[in-house]
Design an enzyme around this catalytic site. Structure first.
Site, PDB file in Angstrom:
ATOM      1  N   THR A  35     -39.998   1.069   2.307  1.00 10.43           N
ATOM      2  CA  THR A  35     -39.052  -0.046   2.183  1.00 10.43           C
ATOM      3  C   THR A  35     -37.750   0.413   1.538  1.00 10.43           C
ATOM      4  O   THR A  35     -36.702  -0.174   1.779  1.00 10.43           O
ATOM      5  CB  THR A  35     -39.653  -1.152   1.292  1.00 10.43           C
ATOM      6  OG1 THR A  35     -40.251  -0.521   0.162  1.00 10.43           O
ATOM      7  CG2 THR A  35     -40.692  -1.962   2.040  1.00 10.43           C
ATOM      8  N   ASP A  36     -37.823   1.465   0.717  1.00  8.48           N
ATOM      9  CA  ASP A  36     -36.655   1.851  -0.100  1.00  8.48           C
ATOM     10  C   ASP A  36     -35.427   2.145   0.754  1.00  8.48           C
ATOM     11  O   ASP A  36     -34.346   1.632   0.493  1.00  8.48           O
ATOM     12  CB  ASP A  36     -36.986   3.017  -1.043  1.00  8.48           C
ATOM     13  CG  ASP A  36     -37.563   4.235  -0.333  1.00  8.48           C
ATOM     14  OD1 ASP A  36     -37.978   4.107   0.845  1.00  8.48           O
ATOM     15  OD2 ASP A  36     -37.592   5.308  -0.938  1.00  8.48           O
ATOM     16  N   SER A  67     -44.693  26.017 -22.101  1.00 11.90           N
ATOM     17  CA  SER A  67     -45.584  25.149 -21.330  1.00 11.90           C
ATOM     18  C   SER A  67     -47.023  25.486 -21.696  1.00 11.90           C
ATOM     19  O   SER A  67     -47.504  26.575 -21.406  1.00 11.90           O
ATOM     20  CB  SER A  67     -45.362  25.364 -19.830  1.00 11.90           C
ATOM     21  OG  SER A  67     -46.534  24.975 -19.125  1.00 11.90           O
ATOM     22  N   GLY A 122     -49.172  13.092  -5.802  1.00 12.26           N
ATOM     23  CA  GLY A 122     -48.499  11.838  -5.460  1.00 12.26           C
ATOM     24  C   GLY A 122     -48.316  10.928  -6.656  1.00 12.26           C
ATOM     25  O   GLY A 122     -47.959   9.755  -6.509  1.00 12.26           O
ATOM     26  N   LEU A 123     -48.566  11.452  -7.856  1.00  9.07           N
ATOM     27  CA  LEU A 123     -48.404  10.637  -9.064  1.00  9.07           C
ATOM     28  C   LEU A 123     -47.153  11.030  -9.841  1.00  9.07           C
ATOM     29  O   LEU A 123     -46.907  10.534 -10.938  1.00  9.07           O
ATOM     30  CB  LEU A 123     -49.642  10.786  -9.968  1.00  9.07           C
ATOM     31  CG  LEU A 123     -50.937  10.328  -9.315  1.00  9.07           C
ATOM     32  CD1 LEU A 123     -52.118  10.545 -10.242  1.00  9.07           C
ATOM     33  CD2 LEU A 123     -50.838   8.858  -8.955  1.00  9.07           C
ATOM     34  N   SER A 125     -45.835  14.039 -11.274  1.00  6.92           N
ATOM     35  CA  SER A 125     -45.821  14.787 -12.528  1.00  6.92           C
ATOM     36  C   SER A 125     -44.408  15.270 -12.839  1.00  6.92           C
ATOM     37  O   SER A 125     -44.011  15.374 -14.007  1.00  6.92           O
ATOM     38  CB  SER A 125     -46.781  15.977 -12.441  1.00  6.92           C
ATOM     39  OG  SER A 125     -46.341  16.927 -11.494  1.00  6.92           O
ATOM     40  N   GLU A 158     -33.991  16.941  -9.896  1.00  4.32           N
ATOM     41  CA  GLU A 158     -34.747  17.318  -8.686  1.00  4.32           C
ATOM     42  C   GLU A 158     -33.783  17.806  -7.594  1.00  4.32           C
ATOM     43  O   GLU A 158     -34.031  18.812  -6.939  1.00  4.32           O
ATOM     44  CB  GLU A 158     -35.535  16.113  -8.151  1.00  4.32           C
ATOM     45  CG  GLU A 158     -36.530  15.545  -9.125  1.00  4.32           C
ATOM     46  CD  GLU A 158     -37.987  15.833  -8.780  1.00  4.32           C
ATOM     47  OE1 GLU A 158     -38.278  16.509  -7.776  1.00  4.32           O
ATOM     48  OE2 GLU A 158     -38.857  15.383  -9.560  1.00  4.32           O
ATOM     49  N   ASP A 170     -39.523   7.157  -8.666  1.00  6.47           N
ATOM     50  CA  ASP A 170     -40.446   7.816  -9.597  1.00  6.47           C
ATOM     51  C   ASP A 170     -39.866   7.891 -11.003  1.00  6.47           C
ATOM     52  O   ASP A 170     -40.533   7.564 -11.986  1.00  6.47           O
ATOM     53  CB  ASP A 170     -40.758   9.238  -9.123  1.00  6.47           C
ATOM     54  CG  ASP A 170     -41.414   9.253  -7.759  1.00  6.47           C
ATOM     55  OD1 ASP A 170     -41.720   8.167  -7.242  1.00  6.47           O
ATOM     56  OD2 ASP A 170     -41.614  10.359  -7.211  1.00  6.47           O
ATOM     57  N   TYR A 220     -40.631  11.404   8.991  1.00  3.38           N
ATOM     58  CA  TYR A 220     -39.829  10.571   8.094  1.00  3.38           C
ATOM     59  C   TYR A 220     -38.445  10.297   8.699  1.00  3.38           C
ATOM     60  O   TYR A 220     -37.985   9.169   8.753  1.00  3.38           O
ATOM     61  CB  TYR A 220     -39.718  11.294   6.749  1.00  3.38           C
ATOM     62  CG  TYR A 220     -38.852  10.617   5.720  1.00  3.38           C
ATOM     63  CD1 TYR A 220     -39.365   9.592   4.926  1.00  3.38           C
ATOM     64  CD2 TYR A 220     -37.535  11.005   5.527  1.00  3.38           C
ATOM     65  CE1 TYR A 220     -38.569   8.976   3.980  1.00  3.38           C
ATOM     66  CE2 TYR A 220     -36.731  10.394   4.579  1.00  3.38           C
ATOM     67  CZ  TYR A 220     -37.253   9.384   3.805  1.00  3.38           C
ATOM     68  OH  TYR A 220     -36.465   8.772   2.860  1.00  3.38           O
TER      69      TYR A 220
END
Ligand code: ADP
Ligand code: MG
Length: 382
Positions: A35-36, A67, A122-123, A125, A158, A170, A220
């Site tokens: 939808t975005d 890290s 898909g979360l 990170s 990003e 995100d 896409y």
């Protein structure tokens, strides 16, 4: 030992006296997929998995970052030419650079950080990492940059330092997340509204198919073009519209003969999905999680049969959920792989997870991964 304690111990052993601790979160998107870029809403929330960082100024012009998860240290300067070689360090460097570009102050600091968002599942990170540092740096140097701009700092990181041309959802969810709330967001205008999400008696569980089909990026672009063609055809009759988000279902009917069957079903999905986001918002205000779940199934159907961005593995998981009377289930994210997000009654949780693992493994030869998520706070000082 919890993550924050581990980080603190490492920090003290590497850099001496401890600093301030900050955290941020990964995210889910309950509904509102594809939808975005059509001017519509997404509906994400921050989750109880994220990044924790301890940070202290070091009085130099260098950042020393450690890290804990990779067990690696990286030292870098703060000028454009100082971009580190390590991929994980580019996220921290990028956030520093993007802060500086916005007129913020950044000087040398030491940091140790770790996280528990599964990478690449898909979360997001990466958004968790960016928002943690964007928030921390803004707080430490008292830059007074607004939260929405901190999200953009993550997004630009990003784009400019990690080679990922992502949207804003995100980072926005990771910055604005609030426990017990989802965020209805228009990605184009950044207009947003919180809706309560307190599914008592239900759990949110992700089942990760651990597959990623290569089709994703070309498909896409084709989907986007279909949406643009459908919107352009509708605009001839309704000049006031800009994107499919402004279109009524009947306006799509009017152009059925003018656009290809494929463009038609793509637009049909998007217009339906816009409405489902609104229906879910209404349902949440009534605490009606059965309707929320039904909308999730409808989204899956649309993504699979109209938008055609599902895949065998995800359809299998969705069907299994339906068969077991799981309240809601759908593919989450752009499609062609990744997770299903499932709204599951407490008493069904254990049998569903067990069946998903067993039946998926039997069919596809590898086990799915299962992640429980709770809607939680986003970027914050601990
Ligand atoms: P995701 O979908 O999880 O955002 P990405 O590929 O966009 O996947 O981002 C994952 C990258 O982000 C990792 O390869 C790493 O460079 C960085 N990252 C994320 N979490 C951590 C962590 N806990 N420690 C170090 N780097 C991390
Ligand atoms: Mg990412």
């Amino acid at each position: 030992m919890d993550m924050q304690t581990k980080i603190h111990e490492k920090f003290v052993s590497l850099y001496g006296e401890g600093g301030a601790a900050y955290a941020s979160a990964g995210r889910i998107n309950l509904i509102g997929e594809h939808t975005d870029y059509n001017g519509g809403f997404v509906f994400p929330g921050a989750i109880d998995k994220g990044i924790v960082a301890e940070i202290k100024l070091n009085g130099t012009d260098k950042v020393r970052a450690y890290s804990l998860d990779y067990d690696e240290e990286c030292t870098f300067g703060l000028n454009e030419e100082d971009k580190p070689a390590k991929a994980w360090a580019c996220y921290v460097f990028g956030v520093c650079r993007e802060t500086i570009k916005r007129g913020g102050k950044v000087e040398g600091f030491d940091t140790v950080f770790a996280g528990d968002v599964p990478l690449g599942a898909g979360l997001s990170s990466s958004a968790a990492l960016e928002s943690c540092f964007a928030f921390a740096i803004n707080d430490l140097f008292k830059n007074g940059i607004e939260l929405a701009e901190l999200a953009k700092i993550g997004q630009s990181t990003e784009h400019n330092y990690c080679g990922v041309n992502c949207g804003i959802m995100d980072q926005f969810a990771s910055c604005f997340g609030k426990a017990g709330n989802l965020i209805r967001l228009n990605c184009a205008t950044l207009e947003y509204k919180y809706f309560p999400f307190n599914p008592k008696g239900y759990r949110l569980v992700l089942v990760d198919s651990c597959v990623k089909h290569e089709l994703a990026s070309s498909a896409y672009n084709f989907r986007r073009q279909s949406c643009e063609r459908a919107a352009a055809a509708i605009k001839k009759n309704h000049p006031e519209i800009e994107t499919l988000s402004d279109c009524k279902r009947i306006w799509l009917e009017e152009v059925r003969g003018e656009i290809s069957g494929e463009d038609f079903i793509r637009a049909e999905y998007v217009i339906g999905e816009m409405q489902r986001v609104l229906d879910v918002c209404d349902a949440l205000e009534r605490d009606d999680y059965e309707t929320v779940g039904e909308m999730m199934y409808q989204t899956h159907f649309g993504m699979s049969k109209l938008y055609e961005v599902s895949c065998e593995e995800l359809d299998f998981l969705n069907k299994l959920a339906r068969k077991m009377d799981v309240t809601g289930s759908r593919v989450m994210g752009g499609g062609f792989g990744g997770c299903t997000i499932n709204l599951v009654k407490d008493e069904l949780y254990a049998p569903f997870v067990e069946a998903a693992k067993k039946e998926f493994t039997a069919k596809f030869g590898h086990a799915p991964k299962v992640y429980d998520v709770v809607i939680s706070d986003g970027a914050r000082k601990l």
